[in-house]
Design a protein around this motif. Structure first.
Motif, PDB file in Angstrom:
ATOM      1  N   PHE A  86       0.834  -1.204   0.000  1.00 48.72           N
ATOM      2  CA  PHE A  86       0.000   0.000   0.000  1.00 48.72           C
ATOM      3  C   PHE A  86       0.869   1.255   0.000  1.00 48.72           C
ATOM      4  O   PHE A  86       0.623   2.196  -0.758  1.00 48.72           O
ATOM      5  N   ASP A 124      -4.990  -0.629  -3.464  1.00 52.02           N
ATOM      6  CA  ASP A 124      -5.994   0.436  -3.335  1.00 52.02           C
ATOM      7  C   ASP A 124      -6.393   0.632  -1.870  1.00 52.02           C
ATOM      8  O   ASP A 124      -6.170  -0.234  -1.027  1.00 52.02           O
ATOM      9  N   ARG A 125      -6.944   1.787  -1.584  1.00 51.20           N
ATOM     10  CA  ARG A 125      -7.298   2.169  -0.209  1.00 51.20           C
ATOM     11  C   ARG A 125      -8.352   1.242   0.401  1.00 51.20           C
ATOM     12  O   ARG A 125      -8.259   0.890   1.583  1.00 51.20           O
ATOM     13  N   CYS A 131      -6.706  -1.881   1.485  1.00 48.28           N
ATOM     14  CA  CYS A 131      -5.835  -1.557   2.620  1.00 48.28           C
ATOM     15  C   CYS A 131      -6.649  -1.416   3.906  1.00 48.28           C
ATOM     16  O   CYS A 131      -6.248  -1.917   4.952  1.00 48.28           O
ATOM     17  N   GLU A 132      -7.773  -0.758   3.824  1.00 48.11           N
ATOM     18  CA  GLU A 132      -8.603  -0.579   5.022  1.00 48.11           C
ATOM     19  C   GLU A 132      -9.104  -1.920   5.554  1.00 48.11           C
ATOM     20  O   GLU A 132      -9.162  -2.130   6.761  1.00 48.11           O
TER      21      GLU A 132
END
Length: 142
Positions: free
Chosen positions: A86, A92-93, A96-97
């Protein structure tokens, strides 16, 4: 002239991107090597934490406990690699979250909190910050 300058800028950006991908690939290769080591320990019914980190060959863990402890090492290797991916802009976010949620769950597996404690100094400060941003539900178990 403007076309040449734009071409040089494009080539420079492309080289940076290629370098990020190469560094991320090297990080992933290290992760896979380490996970392979953990798997070989598991196949031999050896507790990686005891044997490698603690130099303790006289431990008393059940095969299930050994599997759980070795799995925690594998999970930390995987999460560390994902965090790096990341940071390198290769994840991508949203993904990652979701990984950060998994990090919190792993961090709070109190029966394996000593594994995090033994490994945390080898993590980057950025990765430790992500981990320790989660409330520690295992403080009494350390």
């Amino acid at each position: 002239m403007v076309g040449i300058i734009c071409s040089l800028i494009f080539v420079g950006l492309d080289m940076q991107h290629t370098q990020r991908i190469a560094i991320a690939a090297a990080q992933e290769a290290r992760m896979n090597t380490n996970r392979g080591y953990i798997r070989s320990m598991q196949e031999s019914n050896l507790d990686a934490q005891s044997v490698f980190s603690e130099q303790n060959f006289d431990y008393d863990y059940s095969p299930q406990e050994i599997g759980n402890r070795n799995s925690m090492h594998e999970q930390w290797f995987l999460m560390e690699n994902d965090s790096y991916q990341f940071q390198a802009g290769l994840m991508d976010r949203v993904t990652c979250e979701s990984k950060r949620g998994a990090i919190g769950r792993i961090y709070n597996r109190c029966n394996a909190s000593n594994i995090y404690e033994s490994r945390k100094d080898s993590f980057t400060p950025e990765f430790r910050e992500i981990i320790e941003s989660h409330p520690n539900e295992c403080l009494d178990d350390l």
